[in-house]
Design a protein around this motif. Structure first.
Motif, PDB file in Angstrom:
ATOM      1  N   PRO A  26       0.842  -1.201   0.000  1.00 39.32           N
ATOM      2  CA  PRO A  26       0.000   0.000   0.000  1.00 39.32           C
ATOM      3  C   PRO A  26       0.878   1.252   0.000  1.00 39.32           C
ATOM      4  CG  PRO A  26      -0.036  -1.048   2.150  1.00 39.32           C
ATOM      5  CD  PRO A  26       0.733  -1.950   1.232  1.00 39.32           C
ATOM      6  N   MET A  27       0.573   2.176  -0.877  1.00 39.02           N
ATOM      7  CA  MET A  27       1.354   3.408  -0.999  1.00 39.02           C
ATOM      8  C   MET A  27       0.403   4.602  -1.042  1.00 39.02           C
ATOM      9  SD  MET A  27       4.129   2.135  -3.796  1.00 39.02           S
ATOM     10  CE  MET A  27       5.377   3.330  -3.392  1.00 39.02           C
ATOM     11  N   GLY A  28       0.932   5.774  -0.828  1.00 39.89           N
ATOM     12  CA  GLY A  28       0.134   6.990  -0.911  1.00 39.89           C
ATOM     13  C   GLY A  28      -0.955   7.016   0.137  1.00 39.89           C
ATOM     14  N   ASP A  29      -2.148   7.469  -0.263  1.00 35.94           N
ATOM     15  CA  ASP A  29      -3.272   7.578   0.668  1.00 35.94           C
ATOM     16  C   ASP A  29      -3.750   6.221   1.165  1.00 35.94           C
ATOM     17  OD1 ASP A  29      -3.288  10.323   0.523  1.00 35.94           O
ATOM     18  OD2 ASP A  29      -4.783  10.391  -1.083  1.00 35.94           O
ATOM     19  N   LEU A  30      -3.596   5.160   0.389  1.00 36.58           N
ATOM     20  CA  LEU A  30      -4.019   3.827   0.825  1.00 36.58           C
ATOM     21  C   LEU A  30      -3.256   3.392   2.077  1.00 36.58           C
ATOM     22  CD1 LEU A  30      -5.769   1.334   0.276  1.00 36.58           C
ATOM     23  CD2 LEU A  30      -3.931   0.472  -1.179  1.00 36.58           C
ATOM     24  N   HIS A  31      -2.006   3.819   2.209  1.00 32.44           N
ATOM     25  CA  HIS A  31      -1.189   3.447   3.367  1.00 32.44           C
ATOM     26  C   HIS A  31      -1.748   4.015   4.679  1.00 32.44           C
ATOM     27  CE1 HIS A  31       2.269   1.867   5.385  1.00 32.44           C
ATOM     28  NE2 HIS A  31       2.610   3.056   5.848  1.00 32.44           N
ATOM     29  N   LYS A  32      -2.549   5.085   4.603  1.00 33.47           N
ATOM     30  CA  LYS A  32      -3.177   5.647   5.798  1.00 33.47           C
ATOM     31  C   LYS A  32      -4.195   4.675   6.396  1.00 33.47           C
ATOM     32  CE  LYS A  32      -2.893  10.396   4.145  1.00 33.47           C
ATOM     33  NZ  LYS A  32      -3.691  11.559   3.712  1.00 33.47           N
ATOM     34  N   TYR A  33      -4.809   3.842   5.553  1.00 31.99           N
ATOM     35  CA  TYR A  33      -5.874   2.944   5.994  1.00 31.99           C
ATOM     36  C   TYR A  33      -5.413   1.495   6.154  1.00 31.99           C
ATOM     37  CZ  TYR A  33      -8.485   6.979   4.434  1.00 31.99           C
ATOM     38  OH  TYR A  33      -8.937   8.258   4.274  1.00 31.99           O
ATOM     39  N   ILE A  34      -4.488   1.075   5.325  1.00 31.64           N
ATOM     40  CA  ILE A  34      -4.013  -0.310   5.334  1.00 31.64           C
ATOM     41  C   ILE A  34      -2.496  -0.284   5.327  1.00 31.64           C
ATOM     42  CG2 ILE A  34      -3.933  -2.474   4.050  1.00 31.64           C
ATOM     43  CD1 ILE A  34      -6.670  -1.727   2.910  1.00 31.64           C
ATOM     44  N   SER A  35      -1.875  -0.951   6.311  1.00 30.48           N
ATOM     45  CA  SER A  35      -0.418  -0.950   6.375  1.00 30.48           C
ATOM     46  C   SER A  35       0.187  -2.306   6.027  1.00 30.48           C
ATOM     47  CB  SER A  35       0.039  -0.527   7.770  1.00 30.48           C
ATOM     48  OG  SER A  35      -0.477  -1.417   8.746  1.00 30.48           O
ATOM     49  N   ASN A  36      -0.642  -3.352   5.906  1.00 25.79           N
ATOM     50  CA  ASN A  36      -0.125  -4.692   5.612  1.00 25.79           C
ATOM     51  C   ASN A  36       0.194  -4.880   4.131  1.00 25.79           C
ATOM     52  OD1 ASN A  36      -0.521  -5.385   8.259  1.00 25.79           O
ATOM     53  ND2 ASN A  36      -2.458  -6.413   7.908  1.00 25.79           N
ATOM     54  N   THR A  37       1.248  -5.621   3.861  1.00 23.67           N
ATOM     55  CA  THR A  37       1.576  -6.037   2.500  1.00 23.67           C
ATOM     56  C   THR A  37       0.573  -7.089   2.065  1.00 23.67           C
ATOM     57  OG1 THR A  37       3.908  -5.620   2.906  1.00 23.67           O
ATOM     58  CG2 THR A  37       3.377  -7.054   1.060  1.00 23.67           C
ATOM     59  N   SER A  38       0.134  -7.030   0.812  1.00 22.32           N
ATOM     60  CA  SER A  38      -0.845  -7.993   0.307  1.00 22.32           C
ATOM     61  C   SER A  38      -0.144  -9.117  -0.451  1.00 22.32           C
ATOM     62  CB  SER A  38      -1.825  -7.292  -0.633  1.00 22.32           C
ATOM     63  OG  SER A  38      -2.683  -8.243  -1.222  1.00 22.32           O
ATOM     64  N   PHE A  39      -0.487 -10.351  -0.086  1.00 21.41           N
ATOM     65  CA  PHE A  39       0.013 -11.519  -0.790  1.00 21.41           C
ATOM     66  C   PHE A  39      -1.100 -12.175  -1.607  1.00 21.41           C
ATOM     67  CE2 PHE A  39       2.786 -10.888   2.823  1.00 21.41           C
ATOM     68  CZ  PHE A  39       4.024 -10.963   2.231  1.00 21.41           C
ATOM     69  N   ARG A  40      -2.217 -11.476  -1.759  1.00 25.45           N
ATOM     70  CA  ARG A  40      -3.359 -11.984  -2.514  1.00 25.45           C
ATOM     71  C   ARG A  40      -3.455 -11.244  -3.835  1.00 25.45           C
ATOM     72  NH1 ARG A  40      -8.210 -12.002   1.927  1.00 25.45           N
ATOM     73  NH2 ARG A  40      -7.241 -13.449   3.394  1.00 25.45           N
ATOM     74  N   GLY A  41      -3.180 -11.910  -4.923  1.00 28.30           N
ATOM     75  CA  GLY A  41      -3.296 -11.276  -6.228  1.00 28.30           C
ATOM     76  C   GLY A  41      -2.890 -12.207  -7.344  1.00 28.30           C
ATOM     77  N   ILE A  42      -3.247 -11.803  -8.555  1.00 30.02           N
ATOM     78  CA  ILE A  42      -2.876 -12.555  -9.756  1.00 30.02           C
ATOM     79  C   ILE A  42      -2.794 -11.576 -10.929  1.00 30.02           C
ATOM     80  CG2 ILE A  42      -5.270 -13.141 -10.348  1.00 30.02           C
ATOM     81  CD1 ILE A  42      -4.144 -15.860 -11.361  1.00 30.02           C
ATOM     82  N   ASN A  43      -1.863 -11.804 -11.834  1.00 32.56           N
ATOM     83  CA  ASN A  43      -1.723 -11.040 -13.074  1.00 32.56           C
ATOM     84  C   ASN A  43      -1.700 -12.010 -14.238  1.00 32.56           C
ATOM     85  OD1 ASN A  43      -1.550  -8.610 -11.781  1.00 32.56           O
ATOM     86  ND2 ASN A  43       0.586  -8.245 -12.244  1.00 32.56           N
ATOM     87  N   MET A  44      -2.372 -11.642 -15.324  1.00 29.30           N
ATOM     88  CA  MET A  44      -2.340 -12.424 -16.559  1.00 29.30           C
ATOM     89  C   MET A  44      -2.006 -11.478 -17.711  1.00 29.30           C
ATOM     90  SD  MET A  44      -5.503 -15.039 -16.075  1.00 29.30           S
ATOM     91  CE  MET A  44      -6.629 -13.857 -15.358  1.00 29.30           C
TER      92      MET A  44
END
Length: 67
Positions: A26-44
């Protein structure tokens, strides 16, 4: 990062399909609300090579942030 790739060819044109497992921070304004790194995701991603120097394609990705 987990990465899987399949490539096929037809004459001088090549294509590639890539599935990857990204980590997100989380970076920018999102970091104000969530500080944990996310390990949930996928890219195709799909690429079609027109020449050795040029490719056209698209990528779609999804990440979930939670606290």
């Amino acid at each position: 990062m987990l990465l899987a790739m399949a490539a096929g060819s037809a004459k001088a044109q090549h294509s590639a399909f890539v599935i990857s497992y990204p980590m997100s921070f989380p970076m920018g304004d999102l970091h104000k609300y969530i500080s944990n790194t996310s390990f949930r995701g996928i890219n195709m991603e799909f690429l079609k090579y027109n020449s050795p120097q040029t490719a056209v394609g698209f990528e779609v990705g999804w990440n979930v942030f939670y606290q």
